[in-house]
Design an enzyme around this catalytic site. Sequence first.
Site, PDB file in Angstrom:
ATOM      1  N   GLY A  64       7.215   4.795   4.384  1.00  0.00           N
ATOM      2  CA  GLY A  64       7.327   6.261   4.349  1.00  0.00           C
ATOM      3  C   GLY A  64       6.335   6.787   3.336  1.00  0.00           C
ATOM      4  NE  ARG A 124      -0.698   5.809  -2.826  1.00  0.00           N
ATOM      5  CZ  ARG A 124      -1.750   5.193  -3.301  1.00  0.00           C
ATOM      6  NH1 ARG A 124      -2.210   5.512  -4.480  1.00  0.00           N
ATOM      7  NH2 ARG A 124      -2.356   4.257  -2.611  1.00  0.00           N
ATOM      8  CG  ASP A 154       2.261   5.344 -10.240  1.00  0.00           C
ATOM      9  OD1 ASP A 154       1.969   5.446  -9.026  1.00  0.00           O
ATOM     10  OD2 ASP A 154       1.425   5.012 -11.103  1.00  0.00           O
ATOM     11  N   GLY A 155       4.007   6.952  -7.443  1.00  0.00           N
ATOM     12  CA  GLY A 155       3.699   8.144  -6.642  1.00  0.00           C
ATOM     13  C   GLY A 155       2.320   8.726  -6.899  1.00  0.00           C
ATOM     14  NE  ARG A 191      -5.898  10.617   3.637  1.00  0.00           N
ATOM     15  CZ  ARG A 191      -4.792   9.900   3.490  1.00  0.00           C
ATOM     16  NH1 ARG A 191      -3.683  10.230   4.114  1.00  0.00           N
ATOM     17  NH2 ARG A 191      -4.781   8.844   2.712  1.00  0.00           N
ATOM     18  NE  ARG A 241       1.457   7.798   7.716  1.00  0.00           N
ATOM     19  CZ  ARG A 241       0.679   7.570   6.672  1.00  0.00           C
ATOM     20  NH1 ARG A 241       0.247   6.355   6.440  1.00  0.00           N
ATOM     21  NH2 ARG A 241       0.365   8.547   5.838  1.00  0.00           N
ATOM     22  CG  ASP A 282       1.907   1.271   6.834  1.00  0.00           C
ATOM     23  OD1 ASP A 282       1.782   0.099   7.233  1.00  0.00           O
ATOM     24  OD2 ASP A 282       1.628   1.624   5.680  1.00  0.00           O
TER      25      ASP A 282
HETATM   26  P1  AMP Z   1      -0.907   2.056   1.478  1.00  0.00           P
HETATM   27  O1  AMP Z   1      -1.157   0.631   1.171  1.00  0.00           O
HETATM   28  O2  AMP Z   1      -1.605   3.024   0.539  1.00  0.00           O
HETATM   29  O3  AMP Z   1      -1.155   2.411   2.898  1.00  0.00           O
HETATM   30  O4  AMP Z   1       0.647   2.292   1.186  1.00  0.00           O
HETATM   31  C1  AMP Z   1       1.675   1.529   1.754  1.00  0.00           C
HETATM   32  C2  AMP Z   1       3.018   2.110   1.350  1.00  0.00           C
HETATM   33  O5  AMP Z   1       3.183   2.081  -0.063  1.00  0.00           O
HETATM   34  C3  AMP Z   1       3.214   3.551   1.752  1.00  0.00           C
HETATM   35  O6  AMP Z   1       4.578   3.734   2.031  1.00  0.00           O
HETATM   36  C4  AMP Z   1       2.811   4.289   0.500  1.00  0.00           C
HETATM   37  O7  AMP Z   1       3.345   5.579   0.445  1.00  0.00           O
HETATM   38  C5  AMP Z   1       3.356   3.391  -0.577  1.00  0.00           C
HETATM   39  N1  AMP Z   1       2.630   3.478  -1.852  1.00  0.00           N
HETATM   40  C6  AMP Z   1       1.384   3.028  -2.110  1.00  0.00           C
HETATM   41  N2  AMP Z   1       1.034   3.275  -3.382  1.00  0.00           N
HETATM   42  C7  AMP Z   1       2.088   3.902  -3.950  1.00  0.00           C
HETATM   43  C8  AMP Z   1       2.366   4.419  -5.257  1.00  0.00           C
HETATM   44  N3  AMP Z   1       1.477   4.329  -6.252  1.00  0.00           N
HETATM   45  N4  AMP Z   1       3.565   4.997  -5.476  1.00  0.00           N
HETATM   46  C9  AMP Z   1       4.470   5.089  -4.489  1.00  0.00           C
HETATM   47  N5  AMP Z   1       4.288   4.627  -3.257  1.00  0.00           N
HETATM   48  C10 AMP Z   1       3.099   4.036  -2.975  1.00  0.00           C
HETATM   49 MG    MG Z   2      -1.145   3.973   3.938  1.00  0.00          MG
END
Ligand code: AMP
Ligand code: MG
Length: 484
Positions: A100, A103, A135-136, A189, A196, A265
């Site tokens: 989900g 961040r 940390d979001g 963006r 997705r 995703d």
């Molecule tokens: P990504 O690898 O950026 O596509 O992210 C995969 C999942 O991890 C998604 O659900 C993102 O929202 C979550 N996510 C990635 N980085 C963070 C972060 N720093 N804080 C919270 N959620 C994250």
């Molecule tokens: Mg992603």
Amino acid sequence: MTLAETPNHDNFSNPLLTLNYKPALESLGDDYYDEVAAEEFPQHILRWRNDALLSHLGLNAQAVTDEHFITAFGKFQGRKPLLALRYHGYQFGTYNPHLGDGRGFLYGQVRASDGELYDFGTKGSGRTPYSRGGDGMLTLKGGVREVLAAEALYRMGVRTSRCLSMIETGLSLWRGDEPSPTRSSVMVRMSNSHIRFGNFERLHYLQRPDLTKKLLDHVIEYYYLHLVTEKDKYALFYAELVKRVGKLVAQWMAAGFCHGVLNTDNMAITGESFDYGPYAFISTYDPYFTAAYFDYYGRYCYGHQPSICQWNLEMLQEPFKAIIDPTDMAAGLANFNDYYGAEYRCLMLKKLGFVKLSHPEADELLELTIAFLKESQVGYHLFFSEMARTFSAKWRDEPACVLNSSDIVPTADKSAIFDNWCILYHKILNDFAVDQMNTIAQTLADHNPKTVPLRPVIESIWKPIAEEDNWQSFVEIIDQIQSK
Ligand code: AMP
Ligand code: MG
């Protein structure tokens, strides 16, 4: 109608807040998202605004101040609700039901001047119910990297999201892959959709075919509008998605781009490219080049991208089985390689200067080009930009003249593959009239940008930012990328 936060004068005069917002996804109801609040940051420094995109939104860049950007895309004032989308996904082949928007959120959806609907999605805007241990936040370097990827891919003709803004937010973050503490940013963006494959996978996991159908109808209505009145619209949708994804991967491959994390995703239902984390543009042709340091087995290496996207499309059949005949989907997916192959061939021939090449030896030229790039390990982007830079009608005179004013290629007799490549290129050029040489030169220039943000380039931009807060190289490189 979308609710406006406590209306005030500033909001009504902010062109970014008075765009033609449409609550398209919001109107589906809260089975698909959670309403969230944005982080309140200690600082807002606008580091990048994409004026090129503003005109696309029907705005005059001069009428939009930096403060307008900060209010809308840094403080997130003036719009509610902010929606964290719910999705799952296959990560490195394993199903993960704990994903989900962790961040980011959907800030709004806007009808642009081309009549299409666009999402404004954030990255680094704070924690949500899906943040898990995170940390979001988004690092400033992560923001810089995503801006560069999107603009470069766009320049290279890839169907991609683009960043509207990137704002430094004054927090110190800790990351395993950056010297820490490191600076923070929030990015907005713009893309057609942030829905997705994983949004549908979640609904299947929850055994909610009713919600799957509702979301699919929504996707077709907004992003596959020409299919709405078709009797077989669902099967046609899947067949078209296969085509769009096949073309997208071909665009990445020709652009020498390795996305790095092709989890489901990170695959948009519109067939757009987005979410640029540990990506890289390849320096030399290497099918096994892997971009993400945590991709231990090279699952998402450069050369695997077509088969991985095909696998992702196959997994997506599962949630759609309740709505679309599996035989139809299998038939649709069977075309993937043809779509991919035809688009890749077409794009690579353009990189070689030919918009249309019905020459019988076109495929041989492509094979020789790849064989040479693989054997020589000459820079992938350098090779093509040198072709564009040094192209001359004199190359028609004899094979030894081809590329002879560039010092990146082997001298005569040093590489049999290269010699054969020159012989063939020379032969093909001679099948064109002299007055067509300008068209070839133009095609080479259009499809082979001088500036590609390879990793060392990004590092050289980042160093002055990190050490002296000097953004000059960043600004310059974006200008170079954006100017044709
Ligand atoms: P990504 O690898 O950026 O596509 O992210 C995969 C999942 O991890 C998604 O659900 C993102 O929202 C979550 N996510 C990635 N980085 C963070 C972060 N720093 N804080 C919270 N959620 C994250
Ligand atoms: Mg992603």
